[in-house]
Design an enzyme around this catalytic site. Structure first.
Site, PDB file in Angstrom:
ATOM      1  N   SER A 143     -43.492  -8.939  -6.613  1.00  0.00           N
ATOM      2  CA  SER A 143     -42.521  -8.940  -5.423  1.00  0.00           C
ATOM      3  C   SER A 143     -42.305  -7.434  -5.037  1.00  0.00           C
ATOM      4  O   SER A 143     -41.911  -6.885  -6.324  1.00  0.00           O
ATOM      5  CB  SER A 143     -41.751  -9.938  -5.355  1.00  0.00           C
ATOM      6  OG  SER A 143     -40.744  -9.746  -4.320  1.00  0.00           O
ATOM      7  N   TYR A 176     -34.307 -13.297 -10.130  1.00  0.00           N
ATOM      8  CA  TYR A 176     -35.645 -13.465  -9.562  1.00  0.00           C
ATOM      9  C   TYR A 176     -36.072 -11.682  -9.372  1.00  0.00           C
ATOM     10  O   TYR A 176     -37.262 -11.642  -9.969  1.00  0.00           O
ATOM     11  CB  TYR A 176     -35.446 -13.850  -7.981  1.00  0.00           C
ATOM     12  CG  TYR A 176     -36.934 -13.983  -7.324  1.00  0.00           C
ATOM     13  CD1 TYR A 176     -37.994 -14.889  -7.696  1.00  0.00           C
ATOM     14  CD2 TYR A 176     -37.136 -12.864  -6.516  1.00  0.00           C
ATOM     15  CE1 TYR A 176     -39.122 -14.632  -6.990  1.00  0.00           C
ATOM     16  CE2 TYR A 176     -38.382 -12.942  -5.794  1.00  0.00           C
ATOM     17  CZ  TYR A 176     -39.485 -13.774  -6.251  1.00  0.00           C
ATOM     18  OH  TYR A 176     -40.651 -13.851  -5.669  1.00  0.00           O
TER      19      TYR A 176
END
Ligand SMILES: NC(=O)c1ccc[n+]([C@@H]2O[C@H](COP(=O)([O-])OP(=O)(O)OC[C@H]3O[C@@H](n4cnc5c(N)ncnc54)[C@H](OP(=O)(O)O)[C@@H]3O)[C@@H](O)[C@H]2O)c1
Length: 253
Positions: free
Chosen positions: A133, A146
């Site tokens: 990501s 995350y």
């Protein structure tokens, strides 16, 4: 028998990868996720034989099921996509133990374990696609665990790409920005969903997946879709991370 293996194939980007992989030169598609009904629906849509693995990859033993299936069959894997992953919005102290350890268990431990389990069965010229990501380019307060998990995926995958060069296996870390999937439904089911409120410049899953497959075919170790996400990557390289984090804290609300 040549197979492609896709985790997180029940929705979002993983599902798109599965549809695209089924159009390639594979004899079988192996799909992994918890929602078996979704995987069965996917099977109905595809012209290639599908083997369904309804596994909760947060459970450490689940990867053994995949590994045993690989041991049993005469399988060569041409494509592995690790797309299973999730995020929960919120400050770390507001999150439950299950949320923070769950993100590490799936995004980090399961991705590493699946890759390790599949590697001995990968053919020369095989490709591994790991979904990281843009969150992995710097630390992100409010999406802390995350972002840290995706930094792991990015670094692990880039180094693995170099380690596997002699075996002719390419590893590509895909770094999407905000992308329209069920990701947000999951991320907002938490104590403080309002911790991140703004989701500008949303990409379409099919565009991210198309670019990822192209970049993987070209042998790239990182794939970033969209000018804004490339700019983000550059900014995170050029500016001190304390400034990038301060900018993020203004943007996210
Ligand atoms: N959407 C974004 O904005 C965005 C941005 C950057 C990176 N990403 C990353 O992209 C990847 C794909 O996410 P997405 O956006 O396509 O979201 P998504 O639609 O929510 O897909 C997530 C997939 O992971 C699977 N999964 C979740 N928990 C699992 C578990 N315990 N065991 C096995 N499978 C599990 C889900 O299947 P089941 O629920 O059926 O198990 C689903 O197939 C993730 O790694 C995510 O972190 C997303």
């Amino acid at each position: 028998m040549k197979a492609a293996i896709i985790t997180g194939a029940s929705s979002g980007m993983g599902r798109r990868f599965a549809v695209q992989a089924a159009k390639g030169k594979v004899d079988e598609l192996w799909v992994v996720a918890r929602r078996e009904d979704r995987l069965k629906e996917l099977e109905q849509e595809l012209d290639v034989p599908v083997r369904i693995f309804p596994l909760d990859l947060e459970q450490p033993g689940s990867v053994c099921v995949l590994e045993n299936a690989l041991k049993e069959g005469n399988i060569r894997v041409s494509l592995l996509v690790n797309a299973a992953g999730f995020c929960k919005f919120g400050k770390t102290a507001e999150q439950s133990r299950a949320e923070v350890t769950g993100m590490v268990a799936l995004n980090v431990a399961a991705l590493t374990a699946v890759t390790q389990a599949v590697l001995p069965y990968m053919e020369r010229g095989g490709r591994i696609i790991q979904i990281a990501s843009v969150a992995g380019f710097q630390p992100l307060p409010g999406m802390n665990v995350y972002a840290a998990s995706k930094a792991y995926v990015l670094h692990y995958s880039r180094a693995l790409n170099r380690e596997l060069k002699k075996q002719g296996i390419t590893v590509t870390a895909v770094c999407p920005g905000w992308t329209k999937t069920e990701f947000f439904d999951v991320a907002k089911q938490t104590e403080n969903p309002g911790e991140v409120k703004n989701f500008p410049l949303m990409s379409r899953a099919e565009d991210v997946v198309r670019k990822a497959l192209k970049d993987s075919e070209k042998g790239k170790d990182v794939s970033v879709f969209g000018f804004h996400n490339k700019l983000h990557r550059l900014g995170a390289k050029l500016f001190p991370h304390r400034l990038v984090m301060a900018a993020w804290e203004r943007i996210k609300n």
